[in-house]
Design a protein around this motif. Structure first.
Motif, mmCIF file in Angstrom:
data_model
loop_
_atom_site.group_PDB
_atom_site.id
_atom_site.type_symbol
_atom_site.label_atom_id
_atom_site.label_comp_id
_atom_site.label_asym_id
_atom_site.label_seq_id
_atom_site.Cartn_x
_atom_site.Cartn_y
_atom_site.Cartn_z
ATOM 1 N N ALA A 196 -20.887 -19.003 -2.028
ATOM 2 C CA ALA A 196 -20.728 -18.386 -0.711
ATOM 3 C C ALA A 196 -22.073 -18.058 -0.078
ATOM 4 C CB ALA A 196 -19.884 -17.120 -0.820
ATOM 5 N N LEU A 197 -23.103 -17.902 -0.889
ATOM 6 C CA LEU A 197 -24.433 -17.582 -0.361
ATOM 7 C C LEU A 197 -25.106 -18.788 0.260
ATOM 8 C CD1 LEU A 197 -25.762 -15.383 -3.290
ATOM 9 C CD2 LEU A 197 -24.980 -14.613 -1.048
ATOM 10 N N ILE A 198 -24.728 -19.969 -0.206
ATOM 11 C CA ILE A 198 -25.345 -21.185 0.295
ATOM 12 C C ILE A 198 -24.621 -21.598 1.564
ATOM 13 C CG2 ILE A 198 -25.911 -23.580 -0.218
ATOM 14 C CD1 ILE A 198 -25.878 -22.778 -3.179
ATOM 15 N N ALA A 199 -25.389 -21.786 2.596
ATOM 16 C CA ALA A 199 -24.808 -22.097 3.898
ATOM 17 C C ALA A 199 -24.119 -23.464 3.887
ATOM 18 C CB ALA A 199 -25.903 -22.089 4.948
ATOM 19 N N GLU A 242 -28.917 -17.408 -12.176
ATOM 20 C CA GLU A 242 -29.739 -16.245 -12.484
ATOM 21 C C GLU A 242 -30.796 -16.018 -11.410
ATOM 22 O OE1 GLU A 242 -32.917 -14.652 -15.840
ATOM 23 O OE2 GLU A 242 -31.681 -16.398 -16.308
ATOM 24 N N GLN A 243 -31.464 -17.113 -10.988
ATOM 25 C CA GLN A 243 -32.500 -16.976 -9.962
ATOM 26 C C GLN A 243 -31.906 -16.469 -8.651
ATOM 27 O OE1 GLN A 243 -36.167 -17.662 -10.144
ATOM 28 N NE2 GLN A 243 -35.626 -16.165 -8.592
ATOM 29 N N MET A 244 -30.765 -16.991 -8.254
ATOM 30 C CA MET A 244 -30.159 -16.566 -6.995
ATOM 31 C C MET A 244 -29.716 -15.110 -7.061
ATOM 32 S SD MET A 244 -30.771 -19.063 -5.112
ATOM 33 C CE MET A 244 -30.000 -18.382 -3.659
ATOM 34 N N GLU A 245 -29.246 -14.661 -8.207
ATOM 35 C CA GLU A 245 -28.875 -13.249 -8.358
ATOM 36 C C GLU A 245 -30.109 -12.355 -8.242
ATOM 37 O OE1 GLU A 245 -26.680 -13.056 -12.030
ATOM 38 O OE2 GLU A 245 -25.008 -14.184 -11.154
ATOM 39 N N LEU A 246 -31.223 -12.779 -8.839
ATOM 40 C CA LEU A 246 -32.473 -12.014 -8.731
ATOM 41 C C LEU A 246 -32.939 -11.939 -7.267
ATOM 42 C CD1 LEU A 246 -34.360 -13.433 -11.843
ATOM 43 C CD2 LEU A 246 -33.504 -11.085 -11.567
ATOM 44 N N ILE A 247 -32.828 -13.054 -6.576
ATOM 45 C CA ILE A 247 -33.261 -13.112 -5.172
ATOM 46 C C ILE A 247 -32.375 -12.233 -4.297
ATOM 47 C CG2 ILE A 247 -33.331 -14.624 -3.142
ATOM 48 C CD1 ILE A 247 -34.347 -16.845 -5.069
ATOM 49 N N ALA A 259 -38.459 -21.691 -14.797
ATOM 50 C CA ALA A 259 -37.530 -20.648 -15.234
ATOM 51 C C ALA A 259 -37.455 -19.591 -14.135
ATOM 52 C CB ALA A 259 -38.018 -20.022 -16.544
ATOM 53 N N PRO A 260 -36.362 -18.841 -14.082
ATOM 54 C CA PRO A 260 -36.225 -17.806 -13.044
ATOM 55 C C PRO A 260 -37.339 -16.769 -13.101
ATOM 56 C CG PRO A 260 -34.120 -18.231 -14.086
ATOM 57 C CD PRO A 260 -35.154 -18.955 -14.909
ATOM 58 N N TRP A 261 -37.685 -16.284 -11.914
ATOM 59 C CA TRP A 261 -38.705 -15.243 -11.758
ATOM 60 C C TRP A 261 -38.103 -14.102 -10.974
ATOM 61 C CZ3 TRP A 261 -44.427 -15.495 -10.134
ATOM 62 C CH2 TRP A 261 -45.223 -15.812 -11.234
ATOM 63 N N ASP A 262 -38.457 -12.899 -11.338
ATOM 64 C CA ASP A 262 -38.014 -11.710 -10.625
ATOM 65 C C ASP A 262 -38.721 -11.646 -9.269
ATOM 66 O OD1 ASP A 262 -38.544 -8.474 -10.217
ATOM 67 O OD2 ASP A 262 -36.562 -8.978 -11.019
ATOM 68 N N VAL A 263 -38.062 -11.043 -8.292
ATOM 69 C CA VAL A 263 -38.644 -10.912 -6.957
ATOM 70 C C VAL A 263 -39.925 -10.079 -7.006
ATOM 71 C CG1 VAL A 263 -38.267 -9.973 -4.634
ATOM 72 C CG2 VAL A 263 -36.486 -11.335 -5.742
ATOM 73 N N ARG A 264 -40.001 -9.137 -7.909
ATOM 74 C CA ARG A 264 -41.223 -8.336 -8.043
ATOM 75 C C ARG A 264 -42.416 -9.241 -8.385
ATOM 76 N NH1 ARG A 264 -40.265 -3.445 -11.453
ATOM 77 N NH2 ARG A 264 -39.511 -2.708 -9.464
ATOM 78 N N GLU A 265 -42.220 -10.196 -9.302
ATOM 79 C CA GLU A 265 -43.287 -11.133 -9.659
ATOM 80 C C GLU A 265 -43.627 -12.038 -8.475
ATOM 81 O OE1 GLU A 265 -40.933 -12.599 -12.920
ATOM 82 O OE2 GLU A 265 -42.479 -11.958 -14.346
ATOM 83 N N LEU A 266 -42.594 -12.495 -7.778
ATOM 84 C CA LEU A 266 -42.820 -13.323 -6.590
ATOM 85 C C LEU A 266 -43.600 -12.552 -5.534
ATOM 86 C CD1 LEU A 266 -39.329 -15.010 -6.272
ATOM 87 C CD2 LEU A 266 -41.500 -16.190 -6.595
ATOM 88 N N SER A 267 -43.217 -11.307 -5.306
ATOM 89 C CA SER A 267 -43.885 -10.478 -4.306
ATOM 90 C C SER A 267 -45.358 -10.294 -4.638
ATOM 91 C CB SER A 267 -43.206 -9.113 -4.198
ATOM 92 O OG SER A 267 -41.886 -9.275 -3.735
#
Length: 148
Positions: free
Chosen positions: A4-7, A59-64, A116-124
């Motif tokens: 549902a998140l993907i347009a 997992e990545q999409m949930e983190l985002i 591998a998935p990254w947390d938004v904090r690491e991305l930020s």
């Protein structure tokens, strides 16, 4: 839920930046995005998966989605590509083998590739180290750059 998140797919927007301004929390499909529209406007975070049920993709999409506001604050558009049967422009350009997350700067250059998935904090933190982001922070602090 992730689906549902993907347009829903539609022809590439004439102005991806305007579409992002209208709904910056939206997760865009690759066919909705023209990377040329993003240049000097937005950073792109592209998440590739082997399908919507790929555990790393999920997992990545949930983190985002849990911290989307931090990405919006940093002018990040999120693009999700799980269709391995269609060679999208993003797949052609970035060449993912399986799950892959790619962060592109406002100049359109790849700044980060992660298998591998990254947390938004690491991305930020990675974004905040970029020279243009440092300039944006300084300009917003002094009031010379209005917030989006």
């Amino acid at each position: 839920m992730i689906a549902a998140l993907i347009a829903a797919p539609f022809a590439a927007s004439a102005d991806t930046f305007e579409a992002w301004l209208a709904d910056p929390a939206k997760v865009f499909a690759p066919e909705e995005v023209d990377l040329d529209d993003l240049q000097w406007q937005l950073r792109a975070l592209v998440v590739f998966g082997q399908g919507e049920n790929d555990p790393l993709f999920r997992e990545q999409m949930e983190l985002i989605t849990a911290r989307m506001d931090e990405l919006i604050e940093r002018d990040v558009i999120v693009i999700a590509d799980t269709d391995t049967s269609t060679l999208s422009d993003l797949r052609r350009k970035l060449r993912p083998r399986a799950f892959m997350m790619v962060l592109m700067d406002k100049a359109g250059q790849v700044e980060l590739r992660k298998p591998a998935p990254w947390d938004v904090r690491e991305l930020s933190r990675s974004i905040d180290k970029m020279p243009l982001r440092q300039q944006e922070i300084s300009e917003r602090r002094t009031g010379t750059l209005p917030p989006l």
